[in-house]
Design a protein around this motif. Structure first.
Motif, PDB file in Angstrom:
ATOM      1  N   ALA A 194       0.834  -1.313  -0.071  1.00  0.00           N
ATOM      2  CA  ALA A 194       0.226  -0.004   0.010  1.00  0.00           C
ATOM      3  C   ALA A 194       0.813   1.224  -0.118  1.00  0.00           C
ATOM      4  O   ALA A 194       0.549   2.167  -0.385  1.00  0.00           O
ATOM      5  N   ARG A 195       1.949   1.210   0.601  1.00  0.00           N
ATOM      6  CA  ARG A 195       2.865   2.461   0.525  1.00  0.00           C
ATOM      7  C   ARG A 195       3.808   2.737  -0.701  1.00  0.00           C
ATOM      8  O   ARG A 195       4.371   3.420  -0.836  1.00  0.00           O
ATOM      9  N   PHE A 196       3.435   1.547  -1.637  1.00  0.00           N
ATOM     10  CA  PHE A 196       4.036   1.812  -2.922  1.00  0.00           C
ATOM     11  C   PHE A 196       3.397   2.926  -3.688  1.00  0.00           C
ATOM     12  O   PHE A 196       4.143   3.574  -4.676  1.00  0.00           O
ATOM     13  N   ARG A 197       1.989   3.274  -3.748  1.00  0.00           N
ATOM     14  CA  ARG A 197       1.122   4.306  -4.327  1.00  0.00           C
ATOM     15  C   ARG A 197       2.129   5.597  -4.371  1.00  0.00           C
ATOM     16  O   ARG A 197       2.587   6.128  -3.346  1.00  0.00           O
ATOM     17  N   ASP A 198       2.258   6.135  -5.597  1.00  0.00           N
ATOM     18  CA  ASP A 198       2.828   7.472  -5.944  1.00  0.00           C
ATOM     19  C   ASP A 198       4.169   7.693  -5.784  1.00  0.00           C
ATOM     20  O   ASP A 198       4.695   8.890  -5.326  1.00  0.00           O
ATOM     21  N   GLN A 199       4.979   6.787  -5.393  1.00  0.00           N
ATOM     22  CA  GLN A 199       6.342   6.749  -4.925  1.00  0.00           C
ATOM     23  C   GLN A 199       7.077   7.223  -6.305  1.00  0.00           C
ATOM     24  O   GLN A 199       6.956   6.609  -7.095  1.00  0.00           O
ATOM     25  N   ARG A 200       7.688   8.341  -6.143  1.00  0.00           N
ATOM     26  CA  ARG A 200       8.540   8.522  -7.440  1.00  0.00           C
ATOM     27  C   ARG A 200       9.682   8.003  -7.631  1.00  0.00           C
ATOM     28  O   ARG A 200      10.677   7.981  -6.828  1.00  0.00           O
ATOM     29  N   VAL A 201       9.739   7.364  -8.723  1.00  0.00           N
ATOM     30  CA  VAL A 201      11.058   6.575  -9.156  1.00  0.00           C
ATOM     31  C   VAL A 201      11.769   6.810 -10.446  1.00  0.00           C
ATOM     32  O   VAL A 201      10.855   6.924 -11.304  1.00  0.00           O
ATOM     33  N   ILE A 202      12.897   7.037 -10.518  1.00  0.00           N
ATOM     34  CA  ILE A 202      13.574   7.216 -11.728  1.00  0.00           C
ATOM     35  C   ILE A 202      14.310   6.237 -12.185  1.00  0.00           C
ATOM     36  O   ILE A 202      14.930   5.225 -11.596  1.00  0.00           O
ATOM     37  N   VAL A 203      13.978   5.654 -13.506  1.00  0.00           N
ATOM     38  CA  VAL A 203      14.703   4.467 -14.085  1.00  0.00           C
ATOM     39  C   VAL A 203      15.488   5.124 -15.220  1.00  0.00           C
ATOM     40  O   VAL A 203      15.104   5.843 -16.248  1.00  0.00           O
ATOM     41  N   VAL A 204      16.817   4.701 -15.306  1.00  0.00           N
ATOM     42  CA  VAL A 204      17.820   4.874 -16.419  1.00  0.00           C
ATOM     43  C   VAL A 204      18.384   3.737 -16.815  1.00  0.00           C
ATOM     44  O   VAL A 204      18.902   2.820 -16.348  1.00  0.00           O
ATOM     45  N   GLY A 205      18.260   3.486 -18.197  1.00  0.00           N
ATOM     46  CA  GLY A 205      18.678   2.660 -19.017  1.00  0.00           C
ATOM     47  C   GLY A 205      18.389   2.457 -20.382  1.00  0.00           C
ATOM     48  O   GLY A 205      17.620   3.442 -20.963  1.00  0.00           O
ATOM     49  N   ASP A 206      18.773   1.514 -21.065  1.00  0.00           N
ATOM     50  CA  ASP A 206      18.583   1.308 -22.597  1.00  0.00           C
ATOM     51  C   ASP A 206      17.321   0.848 -22.835  1.00  0.00           C
ATOM     52  O   ASP A 206      16.652   0.064 -22.170  1.00  0.00           O
ATOM     53  N   TYR A 207      16.564   1.574 -24.060  1.00  0.00           N
ATOM     54  CA  TYR A 207      15.199   0.964 -24.338  1.00  0.00           C
ATOM     55  C   TYR A 207      15.246  -0.091 -25.244  1.00  0.00           C
ATOM     56  O   TYR A 207      16.307  -0.146 -26.133  1.00  0.00           O
ATOM     57  N   ILE A 208      14.712  -0.977 -25.170  1.00  0.00           N
ATOM     58  CA  ILE A 208      14.803  -2.402 -26.064  1.00  0.00           C
ATOM     59  C   ILE A 208      13.531  -2.793 -26.659  1.00  0.00           C
ATOM     60  O   ILE A 208      12.701  -2.802 -25.695  1.00  0.00           O
ATOM     61  N   LEU A 209      13.034  -2.863 -27.712  1.00  0.00           N
ATOM     62  CA  LEU A 209      11.965  -3.376 -28.340  1.00  0.00           C
ATOM     63  C   LEU A 209      12.069  -4.900 -28.719  1.00  0.00           C
ATOM     64  O   LEU A 209      12.843  -5.404 -29.297  1.00  0.00           O
ATOM     65  N   ASP A 210      11.278  -5.706 -27.811  1.00  0.00           N
ATOM     66  CA  ASP A 210      11.106  -6.995 -27.812  1.00  0.00           C
ATOM     67  C   ASP A 210      10.019  -7.396 -28.874  1.00  0.00           C
ATOM     68  O   ASP A 210       8.846  -7.046 -28.543  1.00  0.00           O
ATOM     69  N   ARG A 211      10.338  -7.968 -30.083  1.00  0.00           N
ATOM     70  CA  ARG A 211       9.259  -8.409 -30.919  1.00  0.00           C
ATOM     71  C   ARG A 211       9.144  -9.926 -31.171  1.00  0.00           C
ATOM     72  O   ARG A 211      10.146 -10.646 -31.258  1.00  0.00           O
ATOM     73  N   TYR A 212       7.896 -10.435 -30.780  1.00  0.00           N
ATOM     74  CA  TYR A 212       7.580 -11.828 -30.769  1.00  0.00           C
ATOM     75  C   TYR A 212       7.090 -12.015 -32.184  1.00  0.00           C
ATOM     76  O   TYR A 212       5.968 -11.544 -32.683  1.00  0.00           O
ATOM     77  N   ARG A 287      20.017   6.312 -34.868  1.00  0.00           N
ATOM     78  CA  ARG A 287      19.886   5.049 -35.435  1.00  0.00           C
ATOM     79  C   ARG A 287      18.614   4.491 -35.016  1.00  0.00           C
ATOM     80  O   ARG A 287      18.149   4.707 -33.778  1.00  0.00           O
ATOM     81  N   PRO A 288      18.087   3.293 -35.589  1.00  0.00           N
ATOM     82  CA  PRO A 288      16.785   2.617 -35.023  1.00  0.00           C
ATOM     83  C   PRO A 288      17.007   2.174 -33.849  1.00  0.00           C
ATOM     84  O   PRO A 288      18.235   1.702 -33.354  1.00  0.00           O
ATOM     85  N   ASN A 289      15.992   2.098 -33.055  1.00  0.00           N
ATOM     86  CA  ASN A 289      15.940   1.275 -31.763  1.00  0.00           C
ATOM     87  C   ASN A 289      16.462  -0.032 -31.908  1.00  0.00           C
ATOM     88  O   ASN A 289      16.277  -0.590 -32.931  1.00  0.00           O
ATOM     89  N   VAL A 290      17.294  -0.592 -30.826  1.00  0.00           N
ATOM     90  CA  VAL A 290      17.616  -1.886 -30.575  1.00  0.00           C
ATOM     91  C   VAL A 290      16.424  -2.823 -30.549  1.00  0.00           C
ATOM     92  O   VAL A 290      15.632  -2.629 -29.848  1.00  0.00           O
ATOM     93  N   THR A 291      16.501  -3.769 -31.406  1.00  0.00           N
ATOM     94  CA  THR A 291      15.275  -4.741 -31.430  1.00  0.00           C
ATOM     95  C   THR A 291      15.574  -6.028 -31.409  1.00  0.00           C
ATOM     96  O   THR A 291      16.467  -6.521 -31.959  1.00  0.00           O
ATOM     97  N   LYS A 292      14.974  -6.934 -30.461  1.00  0.00           N
ATOM     98  CA  LYS A 292      15.323  -8.342 -30.397  1.00  0.00           C
ATOM     99  C   LYS A 292      14.320  -9.254 -30.788  1.00  0.00           C
ATOM    100  O   LYS A 292      13.110  -8.907 -30.407  1.00  0.00           O
ATOM    101  N   HIS A 293      14.441  -9.765 -31.829  1.00  0.00           N
ATOM    102  CA  HIS A 293      13.308 -10.665 -32.433  1.00  0.00           C
ATOM    103  C   HIS A 293      13.470 -11.906 -32.077  1.00  0.00           C
ATOM    104  O   HIS A 293      14.462 -12.674 -32.059  1.00  0.00           O
ATOM    105  N   ARG A 294      12.427 -12.400 -31.629  1.00  0.00           N
ATOM    106  CA  ARG A 294      12.114 -13.757 -31.133  1.00  0.00           C
ATOM    107  C   ARG A 294      10.974 -14.414 -31.877  1.00  0.00           C
ATOM    108  O   ARG A 294       9.997 -13.903 -32.053  1.00  0.00           O
ATOM    109  N   PHE A 295      11.552 -15.671 -32.453  1.00  0.00           N
ATOM    110  CA  PHE A 295      10.512 -16.658 -33.386  1.00  0.00           C
ATOM    111  C   PHE A 295       9.957 -17.841 -32.595  1.00  0.00           C
ATOM    112  O   PHE A 295      10.851 -18.546 -31.957  1.00  0.00           O
TER     113      PHE A 295
END
Length: 510
Positions: A194-212, A287-295
């Motif tokens: 219940a204490r999680f709500r509205d906690q402000r958290v910063i996330v820093v890191g690489d964006y990856i597109l996961d394409r199935y 350049r395009p976003n990093v994309t990981k293709h999974r078949f």
């Protein structure tokens, strides 16, 4: 001597003070004191034969066993908790006193106890293990002797346990004991969430597109002996640091994702993240976003294709990104670094921001993925969430015990704690011990909470997000690990990297 009743057997289990007092009385009475020490995880016929033989060497037989945190025989060991192992030994008629030793070896205990005879198994007759040699030396320097028992009946707890199925009841019991030990009742965990709500958290890191890519098999290709697939549908998921932010939003927090995105091609990504409650601050990528293709064929992943290479940001971009991070972090409850090795998080960036963040942000956590990233860059953080493999590869240490390797990691980074994931075997928590026990690690083992796995992709991200948010909500490390493990267990049963809600995580408590 009458067989021990349950009440009498219980009185055999004693504290160190009582053990030493009784040993002193035995010496005054001229009685010969015999000592046996071991793990005794699953008491088997070999143990009983060993102890019965030891009893014949003297008048008082003291049996000591290694405490749970000192049994370094694998992540599922000990199979039986220390109190039940002690009770099993106390129930044997041949032993007089039982004590749980909290130290890594019996050296300190032998130095205090000064037994007349120290009995080890036949396998130690020619053993050159430094730990055993130290034990033998301390016994002999006090005038005692070391005897190796007959090897007529040989069994190994490790070998026996290796043949057993871990089984749900034992795993449930381990979880129950961890919760009981740390006061993690259902009510306490619900109040924490219940204490999680509205906690402000910063996330820093690489964006990856996961394409199935969902496919069906059409047989073997005609031109060469390879499988032929026919495409049915595609499904995109926001991965990398983005899914960490999405998990935080699903738990009720207010996350800000600081990343890099292809511009203007990243419109759909921005829209999806904004709709889920994630604020996005992004450097433009050239350049395009990093994309990981999974078949996939049904739920089975056939192969993966990575589209994108590491491209470290330059010094100007570092300066810009550092300013954004420091501005966004003001008043934040936590900051999470999710380094996937594609170049957004550089050593120069961390050097610019970590000292300032340490004085302004209550909780800093980090995780890495991929060979381009490096755990050792994250100095003075509150939580590291690597896999065991990542720990060992980072330190180039593939032979030490896991606690020893984690200790070296925490020493190298000045990090306060770590949650190390062990795949299907669960996880272990490690934290620096306070006060008089400083210089040691406190650890807990938590078995995997999922009965089966559909898709392990993103489980570590779910753990990282949930554990960080729990720490930011003043949770102790075991509570953060339990909630993070619940998150991973729920996530692993869902294909892709869809974020889950706090309610879904807590449903697993039942």
């Amino acid at each position: 001597m009458p067989p021990p009743t349950p009440q009498r057997a219980t009185t055999k289990i004693c504290s160190l003070d009582r053990l030493l007092r009784l040993r002193a009385k035995a010496r005054e009475a001229g009685r010969t004191v015999v000592h046996c020490h071991g793990c005794f995880d699953v008491v088997h016929p070999g143990h009983i034969h060993h102890l019965q033989l030891a009893r014949t060497f003297g008048d008082l037989l003291i049996v000591t066993l290694s405490g749970d945190t000192q049994v370094n025989k694998g992540v599922n060991r000990p199979l039986i908790p220390e109190d039940l192992r002690a009770a099993s030994l106390a129930a044997l008629e041949c032993g007089d006193l039982v004590y749980v030793n909290p130290n890594p070896t019996a050296v300190e205990l032998l130095d205090s106890l000064k037994p007349d005879v120290y009995v080890k198994g036949k396998e130690y007759e020619h053993n050159r293990d430094p730990r055993f040699l130290a034990e033998r030396q301390v016994v002999t320097q006090h005038g005692g002797r070391v005897v190796c028992s007959s090897g007529d009946v040989i069994f190994s707890s490790t070998a026996l346990i290796g043949q057993l199925d871990a089984g749900d009841p034992l795993q449930r019991e381990k979880v129950r004991r961890l919760r009981e030990r740390h006061g993690l009742t259902d009510l306490a965990l619900h109040q924490l969430v219940a204490r999680f709500r509205d906690q402000r958290v910063i996330v820093v890191g690489d964006y990856i597109l996961d394409r199935y890519h969902h496919c069906e098999t059409t047989g073997i290709a005609g031109e060469s002996p390879m499988m032929s697939l026919r495409a049915l549908a595609e499904q995109d998921y926001d991965g990398g640091a983005a899914v960490v932010a999405l998990h935080l939003a699903g738990l009720g927090a207010s996350p800000t994702l600081i990343t890099s995105l292809a511009d203007p091609a990243s419109g759909p990504e921005r829209l999806r993240l904004a709709a889920a409650g994630v604020d996005v601050i992004a450097l433009p990528r050239n350049r395009p976003n990093v994309t990981k293709h999974r078949f996939l064929v049904e739920q089975t992943k056939m192969f993966k294709l990575d589209d994108g290479a590491a491209a470290p940001i330059d010094s100007r971009a570092e300066q810009t990104l550092a300013g954004w991070i420091l501005d966004a972090a003001r008043g934040a409850a936590a900051i999470v670094f999710a380094d996937f090795g594609y170049g957004l998080i550089t050593a120069g960036l961390l050097d610019r921001i970590l000292p300032s963040l340490r004085s302004t942000v209550p909780v800093i956590s980090a995780d890495v993925s991929g060979r381009q990233s490096n755990l050792l860059r994250f100095k003075d953080v509150d939580l590291l969430c690597p896999t065991e493999r990542e720990v060992r590869e980072t330190l180039h240490d593939f032979s030490s015990s896991l606690p020893a390797a984690v200790w070296n990691l925490l020493q190298s980074t000045s990090a306060r704690s770590a949650i190390v994931t062990l795949g299907k075997q669960g996880l272990m928590t490690f934290a620096r011990a306070p006060g008089e026990t400083a210089g040691r690690l406190q650890s807990d083992y938590l078995p995997a909470l999922a009965s089966h796995a559909v898709d392990p992709l993103g489980c570590g991200d779910a753990l990282l997000a949930t554990a960080t948010l729990a720490l930011a909500s003043a949770a102790p490390l075991p509570a953060a690990a339990l909630l993070g493990s619940l998150a991973a267990a729920t996530h692993v049963q869902t294909p892709g990297t869809l974020p889950l809600s706090a309610d879904q995580r807590l449903d697993r408590l039942a």
